[in-house]
Design an enzyme around this catalytic site. Structure first.
Site, PDB file in Angstrom:
ATOM      1  N   HIS A 100       0.870  -1.202   0.000  1.00  0.00           N
ATOM      2  CA  HIS A 100       0.000   0.000   0.000  1.00  0.00           C
ATOM      3  C   HIS A 100       0.890   1.231   0.000  1.00  0.00           C
ATOM      4  O   HIS A 100       1.481   1.584   1.021  1.00  0.00           O
ATOM      5  CB  HIS A 100      -0.909   0.006   1.243  1.00  0.00           C
ATOM      6  CG  HIS A 100      -1.834   1.189   1.305  1.00  0.00           C
ATOM      7  ND1 HIS A 100      -3.154   1.072   1.699  1.00  0.00           N
ATOM      8  CD2 HIS A 100      -1.664   2.505   1.025  1.00  0.00           C
ATOM      9  CE1 HIS A 100      -3.728   2.254   1.650  1.00  0.00           C
ATOM     10  NE2 HIS A 100      -2.839   3.154   1.250  1.00  0.00           N
ATOM     11  N   HIS A 126       1.405   5.355  -2.006  1.00  0.00           N
ATOM     12  CA  HIS A 126       0.942   6.383  -2.951  1.00  0.00           C
ATOM     13  C   HIS A 126       2.151   6.918  -3.705  1.00  0.00           C
ATOM     14  O   HIS A 126       3.026   7.543  -3.098  1.00  0.00           O
ATOM     15  CB  HIS A 126       0.228   7.506  -2.200  1.00  0.00           C
ATOM     16  CG  HIS A 126      -0.967   7.008  -1.449  1.00  0.00           C
ATOM     17  ND1 HIS A 126      -2.227   6.984  -2.000  1.00  0.00           N
ATOM     18  CD2 HIS A 126      -1.078   6.444  -0.222  1.00  0.00           C
ATOM     19  CE1 HIS A 126      -3.074   6.444  -1.126  1.00  0.00           C
ATOM     20  NE2 HIS A 126      -2.401   6.106  -0.041  1.00  0.00           N
ATOM     21  N   LEU A 127       2.185   6.647  -5.003  1.00  0.00           N
ATOM     22  CA  LEU A 127       3.328   7.098  -5.804  1.00  0.00           C
ATOM     23  C   LEU A 127       3.042   8.411  -6.516  1.00  0.00           C
ATOM     24  O   LEU A 127       3.942   9.016  -7.086  1.00  0.00           O
ATOM     25  CB  LEU A 127       3.712   6.023  -6.826  1.00  0.00           C
ATOM     26  CG  LEU A 127       4.205   4.689  -6.255  1.00  0.00           C
ATOM     27  CD1 LEU A 127       4.560   3.728  -7.385  1.00  0.00           C
ATOM     28  CD2 LEU A 127       5.401   4.883  -5.327  1.00  0.00           C
ATOM     29  N   ARG A 128       1.762   8.831  -6.508  1.00  0.00           N
ATOM     30  CA  ARG A 128       1.353  10.103  -7.137  1.00  0.00           C
ATOM     31  C   ARG A 128       1.669  10.097  -8.630  1.00  0.00           C
ATOM     32  O   ARG A 128       1.923   9.074  -9.230  1.00  0.00           O
ATOM     33  CB  ARG A 128       2.016  11.300  -6.431  1.00  0.00           C
ATOM     34  CG  ARG A 128       1.855  11.306  -4.905  1.00  0.00           C
ATOM     35  CD  ARG A 128       0.425  11.334  -4.444  1.00  0.00           C
ATOM     36  NE  ARG A 128       0.326  11.628  -3.017  1.00  0.00           N
ATOM     37  CZ  ARG A 128      -0.673  11.245  -2.236  1.00  0.00           C
ATOM     38  NH1 ARG A 128      -1.675  10.530  -2.721  1.00  0.00           N
ATOM     39  NH2 ARG A 128      -0.701  11.566  -0.965  1.00  0.00           N
ATOM     40  N   ASN A 173      -5.753   6.539  -6.155  1.00  0.00           N
ATOM     41  CA  ASN A 173      -6.465   7.801  -5.848  1.00  0.00           C
ATOM     42  C   ASN A 173      -5.693   9.012  -6.363  1.00  0.00           C
ATOM     43  O   ASN A 173      -5.340   9.907  -5.621  1.00  0.00           O
ATOM     44  CB  ASN A 173      -6.742   7.913  -4.335  1.00  0.00           C
ATOM     45  CG  ASN A 173      -5.470   8.017  -3.497  1.00  0.00           C
ATOM     46  OD1 ASN A 173      -4.444   7.459  -3.860  1.00  0.00           O
ATOM     47  ND2 ASN A 173      -5.539   8.733  -2.391  1.00  0.00           N
ATOM     48  N   LYS A 223     -10.035  -1.129  -5.325  1.00  0.00           N
ATOM     49  CA  LYS A 223      -9.955  -0.402  -4.050  1.00  0.00           C
ATOM     50  C   LYS A 223     -11.249   0.328  -3.792  1.00  0.00           C
ATOM     51  O   LYS A 223     -11.766   1.057  -4.647  1.00  0.00           O
ATOM     52  CB  LYS A 223      -8.782   0.602  -4.111  1.00  0.00           C
ATOM     53  CG  LYS A 223      -8.638   1.510  -2.898  1.00  0.00           C
ATOM     54  CD  LYS A 223      -7.882   0.870  -1.752  1.00  0.00           C
ATOM     55  CE  LYS A 223      -7.934   1.725  -0.490  1.00  0.00           C
ATOM     56  NZ  LYS A 223      -6.731   2.480  -0.223  1.00  0.00           N
ATOM     57  N   HIS A 233     -10.412   1.037   2.140  1.00  0.00           N
ATOM     58  CA  HIS A 233     -10.163   2.106   3.111  1.00  0.00           C
ATOM     59  C   HIS A 233     -11.336   2.017   4.089  1.00  0.00           C
ATOM     60  O   HIS A 233     -12.425   2.492   3.801  1.00  0.00           O
ATOM     61  CB  HIS A 233     -10.112   3.480   2.423  1.00  0.00           C
ATOM     62  CG  HIS A 233      -9.790   4.580   3.380  1.00  0.00           C
ATOM     63  ND1 HIS A 233      -8.580   5.239   3.405  1.00  0.00           N
ATOM     64  CD2 HIS A 233     -10.514   5.117   4.397  1.00  0.00           C
ATOM     65  CE1 HIS A 233      -8.574   6.126   4.381  1.00  0.00           C
ATOM     66  NE2 HIS A 233      -9.741   6.076   5.006  1.00  0.00           N
ATOM     67  N   HIS A 256      -4.351  -0.322   6.100  1.00  0.00           N
ATOM     68  CA  HIS A 256      -3.896   0.486   7.239  1.00  0.00           C
ATOM     69  C   HIS A 256      -4.803   0.350   8.464  1.00  0.00           C
ATOM     70  O   HIS A 256      -5.355   1.332   8.955  1.00  0.00           O
ATOM     71  CB  HIS A 256      -3.707   1.963   6.855  1.00  0.00           C
ATOM     72  CG  HIS A 256      -4.742   2.554   5.943  1.00  0.00           C
ATOM     73  ND1 HIS A 256      -6.091   2.502   6.204  1.00  0.00           N
ATOM     74  CD2 HIS A 256      -4.619   3.206   4.763  1.00  0.00           C
ATOM     75  CE1 HIS A 256      -6.737   3.095   5.227  1.00  0.00           C
ATOM     76  NE2 HIS A 256      -5.883   3.534   4.336  1.00  0.00           N
ATOM     77  N   ASP A 279       1.505   2.813   3.437  1.00  0.00           N
ATOM     78  CA  ASP A 279       0.632   3.968   3.219  1.00  0.00           C
ATOM     79  C   ASP A 279       1.455   5.251   3.174  1.00  0.00           C
ATOM     80  O   ASP A 279       1.030   6.299   3.647  1.00  0.00           O
ATOM     81  CB  ASP A 279      -0.471   4.066   4.278  1.00  0.00           C
ATOM     82  CG  ASP A 279      -1.564   5.036   3.841  1.00  0.00           C
ATOM     83  OD1 ASP A 279      -1.642   5.367   2.639  1.00  0.00           O
ATOM     84  OD2 ASP A 279      -2.343   5.474   4.708  1.00  0.00           O
ATOM     85  N   HIS A 310       2.728  14.566   0.454  1.00  0.00           N
ATOM     86  CA  HIS A 310       2.089  15.828   0.040  1.00  0.00           C
ATOM     87  C   HIS A 310       3.156  16.907   0.153  1.00  0.00           C
ATOM     88  O   HIS A 310       3.971  16.881   1.094  1.00  0.00           O
ATOM     89  CB  HIS A 310       0.932  16.197   0.971  1.00  0.00           C
ATOM     90  CG  HIS A 310      -0.239  15.279   0.867  1.00  0.00           C
ATOM     91  ND1 HIS A 310      -1.077  15.266  -0.235  1.00  0.00           N
ATOM     92  CD2 HIS A 310      -0.721  14.340   1.709  1.00  0.00           C
ATOM     93  CE1 HIS A 310      -2.021  14.342  -0.049  1.00  0.00           C
ATOM     94  NE2 HIS A 310      -1.826  13.761   1.108  1.00  0.00           N
TER      95      HIS A 310
END
Ligand code: NCD
Ligand code: ZN
Length: 345
Positions: free
Chosen positions: A15, A17-19, A43, A100, A137, A175, A247, A251
């Site tokens: 899990h 987030h690679l953006r 996402n 997801k 989630h 998570h 996770d 940002h």
């Protein structure tokens, strides 16, 4: 003093987030530096809801990766009105790595998330038929639901319903953040959970104090000491229902201020495995790190574990405060403290 080493099969991150765009450039290497595979969360600002988006995103990621061992797996972002034929095609042909479920408005980029569980029953039917996983989630959002109780409400009101309609569906409660959730996972067939490093390090006092600590603010929010203890115990026991999932959710620092636009997410990728090693060491459970980081995840997903190995060494070091790339600046989790373990290259 002799250095302590630990050699384990190459881990995966189930899990992360690679953006996209420049942010992807800024963070990709932190995850690809040692992970064999990762589940790159869908996402994005324009969520990955079609096979075309999914293939494009995978190519974009792979273009930036310098190592040959790394493979990103991408689940489909479920919405109320997904194109079910395209979804089925993506699942059947392994374009999507399962799907997801983001409840609407639960977290970053979840505006297009699911408004009611029954809206996705046709997609869940497809997943169940092809034995592909549903990643969740697990937070229920509601006017009368306290932010600390969202996981429990989701389990009681939504997850139990999904399980009763689709008893053979493989589900991951992403998570997991509470003792209640972890106990439920431990007792339930076909259900597993990922555990982040930060949910085993922080409690709500580290976030909600006189002022909010924006850098420790994430979804699900970190909870009480008893929850942290429970997550540590399940992770460190080697229990097959629990595995790695950082996770890591970068940002830019401009979005990590308490100005009404604060985005949830902790960027742990630059020190994630090192932190897990530290936690397992503190719990006298280093012998179980490999199960958690490299074996339990593939086993649950019906895959083989990576065949090559990496070595960790017990040696203090400090991470820089920020990850920077062009004009991008992201705060690195745990950069204010000494890390106890390093990955040997
Ligand atoms: C994640 C993000 O920023 O994409 N944020 C977070 O706090 N974990 C989304 C998520 O996994 O909830
Ligand atoms: Zn996430």
């Amino acid at each position: 003093m002799k250095n302590i080493n630990l050699t384990i099969y190459r881990p995966d991150d189930w899990h992360v987030h690679l953006r996209e765009g420049e942010l992807l450039n800024a963070v990709i290497n932190s995850t690809a530096r040692f992970n064999g595979r990762c589940i790159a969360m869908p996402n994005l600002e324009n969520p990955i809801t079609t096979t075309k988006n999914c293939l494009d995103y995978k190519n974009n990621i792979l273009k930036k990766v310098k190592v040959s061992y790394f493979e990103p797996l991408i689940p489909c972002y479920l919405t109320d009105n997904i194109d079910i034929n395209d979804f089925k095609n993506g699942i059947k042909n392994n374009i999507f790595f399962g799907a997801k479920l983001y409840p609407v408005n639960a977290t970053t980029n979840s505006k297009k998330g699911v408004t009611a569980i029954d809206k996705i029953f046709p997609s869940l039917e497809v997943l169940s038929t092809y034995n592909k996983p549903l990643l969740i989630h697990g937070e229920k959002i509601g006017k009368n639901i306290n932010i600390f109780d969202r996981e429990k409400y989701f389990i009681d009101d939504e997850l139990k319903k999904i399980i009763s309609f689709f008893p053979n569906l493989k589900i991951v409660l992403e998570h997991v953040s509470t003792k209640y959730g972890a106990d439920f996972v431990n007792q339930t067939k076909n259900l597993a959970a990922t555990i982040t490093p930060h949910h085993m390090i922080l409690t709500k006092k580290d976030v909600f104090n006189d002022e909010i600590n924006c850098h420790n603010y994430c979804m699900p929010v970190v909870k009480e000491q008893k929850d942290l203890r429970s997550l540590r115990e399940y992770a460190c026991s080697g229990n097959e229902s629990f595995f790695i999932g950082t996770d890591s959710a970068p940002h830019q620092i401009i979005y990590k201020q308490n100005d009404g636009n604060l985005k949830p997410g902790i960027f742990s990728a630059p020190c994630s495995l090192e932190l897990y090693a530290q936690i397992f060491d503190e719990e006298n459970s280093l012998q179980n790190l490999e199960r958690f980081s490299s074996l339990n995840g593939p086993k649950f997903y019906g895959m083989t574990h990576n065949k090559d190995k990496i070595t960790l060494i017990k040696k203090e070091w400090k991470l820089e405060e920020f990850t920077t790339y062009k004009d991008i600046k992201i705060k690195n989790f745990y950069s204010d403290k000494y890390l106890k373990w390093q990955i040997l290259n």
